[in-house]
Design a protein around this motif. Structure first.
Motif, PDB file in Angstrom:
ATOM      1  N   UNK A  54       0.814  -1.186   0.000  1.00 41.47           N
ATOM      2  CA  UNK A  54       0.000   0.000   0.000  1.00 41.47           C
ATOM      3  C   UNK A  54       0.866   1.260   0.000  1.00 41.47           C
ATOM      4  N   UNK A  55       1.952   1.271   0.769  1.00 41.56           N
ATOM      5  CA  UNK A  55       2.837   2.422   0.817  1.00 41.56           C
ATOM      6  C   UNK A  55       3.521   2.603  -0.535  1.00 41.56           C
ATOM      7  N   UNK A  56       3.892   1.503  -1.174  1.00 37.76           N
ATOM      8  CA  UNK A  56       4.519   1.575  -2.497  1.00 37.76           C
ATOM      9  C   UNK A  56       3.581   2.191  -3.520  1.00 37.76           C
ATOM     10  N   UNK A  67       3.548   5.894  -2.967  1.00 40.73           N
ATOM     11  CA  UNK A  67       4.798   6.493  -3.406  1.00 40.73           C
ATOM     12  C   UNK A  67       4.836   6.690  -4.918  1.00 40.73           C
ATOM     13  N   UNK A  68       4.068   5.915  -5.642  1.00 37.00           N
ATOM     14  CA  UNK A  68       4.008   6.056  -7.098  1.00 37.00           C
ATOM     15  C   UNK A  68       2.896   7.028  -7.506  1.00 37.00           C
ATOM     16  N   UNK A  69       1.722   6.909  -6.912  1.00 39.16           N
ATOM     17  CA  UNK A  69       0.548   7.684  -7.326  1.00 39.16           C
ATOM     18  C   UNK A  69       0.666   9.166  -6.950  1.00 39.16           C
ATOM     19  N   UNK A  71       0.469  12.201  -9.598  1.00 40.23           N
ATOM     20  CA  UNK A  71      -0.631  13.171  -9.526  1.00 40.23           C
ATOM     21  C   UNK A  71      -0.112  14.596  -9.441  1.00 40.23           C
ATOM     22  N   UNK A  72       0.949  14.804  -8.691  1.00 39.71           N
ATOM     23  CA  UNK A  72       1.553  16.132  -8.586  1.00 39.71           C
ATOM     24  C   UNK A  72       2.106  16.609  -9.908  1.00 39.71           C
ATOM     25  N   UNK A  73       2.729  15.711 -10.651  1.00 40.68           N
ATOM     26  CA  UNK A  73       3.265  16.080 -11.963  1.00 40.68           C
ATOM     27  C   UNK A  73       2.137  16.406 -12.938  1.00 40.68           C
TER      28      UNK A  73
END
Length: 111
Positions: free
Chosen positions: A1-3, A6-8, A12-14
């Motif tokens: 879940x943490x991984x 760390x990807x999403x 989303x910010x980009x």
């Protein structure tokens, strides 16, 4: 879940960084009444489709707008420099004064 987070979250910010370039405040659809009405002054009088303001000259009850008063106001607006003022005299359009003659308006485009 943490991984997954760390990807999403960075993705989303980009993606959100490019969003402002895709936003617009123009809601008119080409070929629709609002779009055509907005473009009419540009075609007719050769001015910007972005309206500046509409000053109104109104006179007291019992009087009508005198052509000399209208001309004087238009002259003072034009004296501001770098502006374009449309009125009945400059366009020949009889739709500027109201039917009762108590007021008339100007279409004012600033720099």
């Amino acid at each position: 879940m943490i991984g997954f987070r760390l990807v999403v979250v960075p993705a989303g910010g980009a993606a959100a960084g490019r969003l402002p370039d895709r936003l617009s405040s123009d809601f008119s659809l080409p070929g629709q009444e609002g779009s055509e009405t907005r473009a009419a002054p540009a075609r007719t009088y050769g001015v910007s489709a972005d309206l500046g303001c509409l000053p109104v000259l109104a006179v007291p009850a019992g009087r009508t707008t005198a052509r000399a008063d209208v001309t004087a106001v238009a002259r003072r607006l034009r004296a501001l420099g770098g502006v374009q003022v449309l009125d009945q005299d400059s366009t020949g359009d009889p739709g500027f004064p109201t039917e009762d003659g108590h007021s008339t308006f100007f279409v004012f485009y600033g720099p």
